[in-house]
Design a protein around this motif. Sequence first.
Motif, PDB file in Angstrom:
ATOM      1  N   ILE A  90       3.346  -6.404   3.565  1.00 33.73           N
ATOM      2  CA  ILE A  90       2.451  -6.879   4.620  1.00 33.73           C
ATOM      3  C   ILE A  90       1.893  -5.699   5.404  1.00 33.73           C
ATOM      4  N   LEU A  91       2.751  -4.727   5.671  1.00 34.91           N
ATOM      5  CA  LEU A  91       2.309  -3.535   6.393  1.00 34.91           C
ATOM      6  C   LEU A  91       1.317  -2.729   5.564  1.00 34.91           C
ATOM      7  N   LEU A  92       1.560  -2.631   4.272  1.00 36.31           N
ATOM      8  CA  LEU A  92       0.666  -1.874   3.394  1.00 36.31           C
ATOM      9  C   LEU A  92      -0.711  -2.525   3.292  1.00 36.31           C
ATOM     10  N   HIS A  93      -0.738  -3.838   3.118  1.00 37.94           N
ATOM     11  CA  HIS A  93      -2.008  -4.532   2.884  1.00 37.94           C
ATOM     12  C   HIS A  93      -2.734  -4.915   4.171  1.00 37.94           C
ATOM     13  N   PHE A  94      -1.971  -5.240   5.218  1.00 42.04           N
ATOM     14  CA  PHE A  94      -2.603  -5.796   6.427  1.00 42.04           C
ATOM     15  C   PHE A  94      -2.351  -4.971   7.685  1.00 42.04           C
ATOM     16  N   GLN A  95      -1.608  -3.848   7.557  1.00 37.25           N
ATOM     17  CA  GLN A  95      -1.366  -2.915   8.659  1.00 37.25           C
ATOM     18  C   GLN A  95      -0.795  -3.620   9.896  1.00 37.25           C
TER      19      GLN A  95
END
Length: 221
Positions: A98-103
């Motif tokens: 989630i952090l990788l794709h949506f920061q």
Amino acid sequence: PPVVRAALMFALDVLARRFHRSPKPLNTLGWSAVLLLGLDPMLLGDAGFQLSFVSVAAILTWGARLSRNASKLPFLARLFSSSVAISVGTSAVTAPLILLHFQRIHPLGPLWNLLAYPLTLVPLAGGALSLGLGLIHPALGLPVAYAVGKASEALLWPLSIGATLPGSTIALPPPPAAAVCASYALLLAGLISRWRTACFVLGAGAVLAACCVPLVVPRVP
């Protein structure tokens, strides 16, 4: 991809039982991924594909392991504790993606997951009932469809309010792909190592540490 993944898992499970086999959920999940990627290898880079398979794998592995600690509690306490444990495990394992794709990360995610469960159950059960009655006569399915719509709106209300709470969503810089891979390597190692708790904490924290570096280290002009 999430819908096709669910349909494939169901079909493989039924097929295995038809031939008197006892399918294991992780094996079924793995074969579903193989079949989907065989049809379209480009799905490997799709966020929906990644999150769908990782979240189900998290429920079957870390969620199940964390929920075992509640096995000796009374029924209601065990039910609540198991749900919280599965929600925490799923949120932690999906956090790097989630952090990788949506920061962003969602510290209150485990709580919202508990509230979101009825939001999936009501439309599925109500929708199936509406379709079944609609096959008899469209007029029979309409009242059920209307009730399901209103119930879904009511269930969405606390989630909409919760999304506005401070700390519900925290925006962060995207982490390096290597940090994401390292976090999943640690989480995987925790499943086969006696140091499960340490690997779980380190795996969930590896990406967060990597993405927090830009917040404290000034950018060189």
